[in-house]
Design a protein around this motif. Sequence first.
Motif, PDB file in Angstrom:
ATOM      1  N   GLY A  19       0.831  -1.018  -0.244  1.00  0.00           N
ATOM      2  CA  GLY A  19       0.152  -0.474   0.107  1.00  0.00           C
ATOM      3  C   GLY A  19       0.880   1.219  -0.375  1.00  0.00           C
ATOM      4  N   HIS A  20       2.144   1.323  -0.176  1.00  0.00           N
ATOM      5  CA  HIS A  20       2.713   2.307   0.063  1.00  0.00           C
ATOM      6  C   HIS A  20       3.107   3.534  -1.049  1.00  0.00           C
ATOM      7  CE1 HIS A  20       4.655   2.993   4.361  1.00  0.00           C
ATOM      8  NE2 HIS A  20       4.360   1.487   4.098  1.00  0.00           N
ATOM      9  N   LYS A  68       4.253   1.105  -4.468  1.00  0.00           N
ATOM     10  CA  LYS A  68       4.660   0.828  -5.755  1.00  0.00           C
ATOM     11  C   LYS A  68       4.244   0.342  -7.034  1.00  0.00           C
ATOM     12  CE  LYS A  68       5.028  -3.065  -3.413  1.00  0.00           C
ATOM     13  NZ  LYS A  68       3.930  -2.544  -1.976  1.00  0.00           N
ATOM     14  N   SER A  69       3.547   0.252  -7.654  1.00  0.00           N
ATOM     15  CA  SER A  69       2.406  -0.215  -8.484  1.00  0.00           C
ATOM     16  C   SER A  69       2.563   1.569  -9.026  1.00  0.00           C
ATOM     17  CB  SER A  69       1.485  -0.971  -8.355  1.00  0.00           C
ATOM     18  OG  SER A  69       1.837  -2.240  -7.685  1.00  0.00           O
ATOM     19  N   SER A  80      -2.034  -2.768 -11.122  1.00  0.00           N
ATOM     20  CA  SER A  80      -2.768  -2.203 -10.762  1.00  0.00           C
ATOM     21  C   SER A  80      -2.309  -1.415  -9.065  1.00  0.00           C
ATOM     22  CB  SER A  80      -3.735  -3.269 -10.540  1.00  0.00           C
ATOM     23  OG  SER A  80      -4.676  -3.605  -9.536  1.00  0.00           O
ATOM     24  N   ALA A  82      -7.904   2.847  -1.757  1.00  0.00           N
ATOM     25  CA  ALA A  82      -6.946   3.513  -0.824  1.00  0.00           C
ATOM     26  C   ALA A  82      -6.948   3.395   0.686  1.00  0.00           C
ATOM     27  CB  ALA A  82      -7.576   5.463  -1.111  1.00  0.00           C
ATOM     28  N   GLY A 101      -1.898  -7.105   0.222  1.00  0.00           N
ATOM     29  CA  GLY A 101      -1.791  -6.528  -0.495  1.00  0.00           C
ATOM     30  C   GLY A 101      -2.163  -6.866  -1.635  1.00  0.00           C
ATOM     31  N   GLY A 140       4.128  -6.056  -2.038  1.00  0.00           N
ATOM     32  CA  GLY A 140       4.654  -6.121  -0.359  1.00  0.00           C
ATOM     33  C   GLY A 140       5.220  -7.066   0.375  1.00  0.00           C
ATOM     34  N   LEU A 154       1.578  14.268   2.575  1.00  0.00           N
ATOM     35  CA  LEU A 154       0.814  13.413   3.177  1.00  0.00           C
ATOM     36  C   LEU A 154       0.556  13.682   4.571  1.00  0.00           C
ATOM     37  CD1 LEU A 154      -1.594  11.410   0.818  1.00  0.00           C
ATOM     38  CD2 LEU A 154      -2.384  13.544   1.726  1.00  0.00           C
ATOM     39  N   VAL A 161       7.849  11.957  -4.339  1.00  0.00           N
ATOM     40  CA  VAL A 161       7.304  11.946  -5.179  1.00  0.00           C
ATOM     41  C   VAL A 161       5.849  11.908  -5.090  1.00  0.00           C
ATOM     42  CG1 VAL A 161       9.235  10.131  -6.065  1.00  0.00           C
ATOM     43  CG2 VAL A 161       7.116   9.246  -6.019  1.00  0.00           C
ATOM     44  N   GLU A 162       5.132  13.118  -5.794  1.00  0.00           N
ATOM     45  CA  GLU A 162       3.441  12.105  -5.826  1.00  0.00           C
ATOM     46  C   GLU A 162       3.285  11.652  -6.678  1.00  0.00           C
ATOM     47  OE1 GLU A 162       1.767  13.340  -3.729  1.00  0.00           O
ATOM     48  OE2 GLU A 162       0.135  13.375  -4.839  1.00  0.00           O
ATOM     49  N   ASN A 163       2.633  10.520  -7.127  1.00  0.00           N
ATOM     50  CA  ASN A 163       3.201   9.804  -7.968  1.00  0.00           C
ATOM     51  C   ASN A 163       1.663  10.023  -9.233  1.00  0.00           C
ATOM     52  OD1 ASN A 163       4.868   7.700  -7.665  1.00  0.00           O
ATOM     53  ND2 ASN A 163       3.220   6.892  -6.106  1.00  0.00           N
TER      54      ASN A 163
HETATM   55  N1  LIG Z   1      -1.745  11.338  -2.925  1.00  0.00           N
HETATM   56  C1  LIG Z   1      -1.251  10.104  -3.295  1.00  0.00           C
HETATM   57  N2  LIG Z   1      -1.602   8.442  -3.550  1.00  0.00           N
HETATM   58  C2  LIG Z   1      -1.068   7.704  -3.968  1.00  0.00           C
HETATM   59  C3  LIG Z   1       0.276   8.156  -4.646  1.00  0.00           C
HETATM   60  N3  LIG Z   1       0.792   7.027  -4.441  1.00  0.00           N
HETATM   61  C4  LIG Z   1       0.011   6.149  -4.763  1.00  0.00           C
HETATM   62  N4  LIG Z   1      -1.505   6.235  -3.963  1.00  0.00           N
HETATM   63  C5  LIG Z   1      -2.141   5.589  -3.433  1.00  0.00           C
HETATM   64  O1  LIG Z   1      -2.402   4.758  -3.053  1.00  0.00           O
HETATM   65  C6  LIG Z   1      -2.567   3.613  -2.611  1.00  0.00           C
HETATM   66  C7  LIG Z   1      -1.934   2.207  -2.600  1.00  0.00           C
HETATM   67  O2  LIG Z   1      -1.195   2.833  -3.923  1.00  0.00           O
HETATM   68  P1  LIG Z   1      -0.567   1.065  -4.491  1.00  0.00           P
HETATM   69  O3  LIG Z   1       0.521   1.909  -6.250  1.00  0.00           O
HETATM   70  O4  LIG Z   1      -1.493  -0.090  -5.568  1.00  0.00           O
HETATM   71  O5  LIG Z   1       0.653   0.351  -3.381  1.00  0.00           O
HETATM   72  P2  LIG Z   1       1.418  -1.006  -3.922  1.00  0.00           P
HETATM   73  O6  LIG Z   1       2.599  -0.649  -2.462  1.00  0.00           O
HETATM   74  O7  LIG Z   1       1.295  -1.426  -4.888  1.00  0.00           O
HETATM   75  O8  LIG Z   1       0.106  -1.920  -2.368  1.00  0.00           O
HETATM   76  P3  LIG Z   1       0.309  -3.156  -2.881  1.00  0.00           P
HETATM   77  O9  LIG Z   1      -0.034  -4.075  -3.654  1.00  0.00           O
HETATM   78  O10 LIG Z   1      -1.077  -3.772  -1.520  1.00  0.00           O
HETATM   79  O11 LIG Z   1       1.931  -3.755  -2.278  1.00  0.00           O
HETATM   80  C8  LIG Z   1      -3.774   3.709  -4.255  1.00  0.00           C
HETATM   81  O12 LIG Z   1      -4.704   4.399  -3.814  1.00  0.00           O
HETATM   82  C9  LIG Z   1      -2.624   4.775  -5.137  1.00  0.00           C
HETATM   83  O13 LIG Z   1      -4.091   5.595  -5.699  1.00  0.00           O
HETATM   84  C10 LIG Z   1       1.041   9.317  -4.334  1.00  0.00           C
HETATM   85  O14 LIG Z   1       1.774   9.456  -4.836  1.00  0.00           O
HETATM   86  N5  LIG Z   1       0.303   9.746  -3.586  1.00  0.00           N
END
Ligand SMILES: Nc1nc2c(ncn2[C@@H]2O[C@H](COP(=O)(O)OP(=O)(O)OP(=O)(O)O)[C@@H](O)[C@H]2O)c(=O)[nH]1
Length: 297
Positions: free
Chosen positions: A38-39, A41-42, A62, A66, A72, A93, A187, A208-210
């Motif tokens: 959830g941090h 990565k994707s 994918s 939120a 994961g 993750g 955030l 970064v802001e993804n």
């Molecule tokens: N505001 C904000 N939201 C983000 C950012 N990066 C990711 N998110 C949100 O955070 C949530 C989790 O992001 P993912 O990219 O799916 O996280 P992950 O690390 O791949 O999660 P897992 O696959 O469960 O391990 C999603 O709802 C994204 O839209 C960011 O830089 N800023």
Amino acid sequence: MEDLGNLKEKILSYSLESSEMATSGYKRILVQVCGQTGHGKSSFINSLIYALHGGTFKVKASEATATGSQGGHTRQRKSYHLTDAITLVDNRGFGKADNCEKEEAYAQLGNLQPLDEEVVWQNSFKERMKAITEAERNSNDLLLPVFIYSVQCGMGSKSKKEMKEFLKNAQKLTGFLPIIILTKRYLGDVGTLERQFKEIGMERIFPVENYTSEDHIKTPEKDKTFLSILHEALDLVKFRGDAASSFGTPEEEHRKRVQMVLNIAHMNEMERDKEKNKNEWDKEQEEKKKEKDCRSM
Ligand SMILES: Nc1nc2c(ncn2[C@@H]2O[C@H](COP(=O)(O)OP(=O)(O)OP(=O)(O)O)[C@@H](O)[C@H]2O)c(=O)[nH]1
Ligand SMILES: [Mg+2]
């Protein structure tokens, strides 16, 4: 910061072929994206692809919702071809990072877990050894760790200690000090987190802001941030390449990684056994005490 077009061109035309690394037998760079669930990565992988290739924004890797999903969202170790020289890997993750999940994180980082297959946590040393020795793998990959951490989470002293151990092991496994990406930069207290990562010895740290499915309007500054990260990654490879003699051949490095992950798995198994024996001893003592109490009644 360099001009956007220049940065793109440098990344797209980068080839390992002319480097020392290629002479040693390395064929491609695997950017190993790792971190807790959830941090982001994707989303970080989607952002790199979008910043470099443009077009309409696509959620290739994918995203989780939120609020996240237990265990994961991304459960495969999925690969994405970025350029001929670079492949991005969205590793599964880890959660609370108990020993078993940490072990799995090392197995993924060491490229000892097949790409594009479901990642299953192994519970015993025997299973771990079987998975590692049976898995088909590509040992010609140069592994570059990128650690994703959300600013929203902050960092307590216990997790800071654990993080240091994990990141230092990642460095030993791959030969590269991990690049740190601080996601969701608006955030939380990004300055404090940046300092904390520096205190545990990290050097390249990027807030970064993804780009996400919610918000992916392109801006030059965002594009530049993501392209600069790729550029820095190539710079690290070049630096290590210039000192290629300190790197073994792909086969030697691979064998070292197998040994290191099996050692970690073995230590964890011993700790689990110790815990089990202690619990059994405690139970035995309790039963003995009950028996004695009964007899004296
Ligand atoms: N505001 C904000 N939201 C983000 C950012 N990066 C990711 N998110 C949100 O955070 C949530 C989790 O992001 P993912 O990219 O799916 O996280 P992950 O690390 O791949 O999660 P897992 O696959 O469960 O391990 C999603 O709802 C994204 O839209 C960011 O830089 N800023
Ligand atoms: Mg994911």
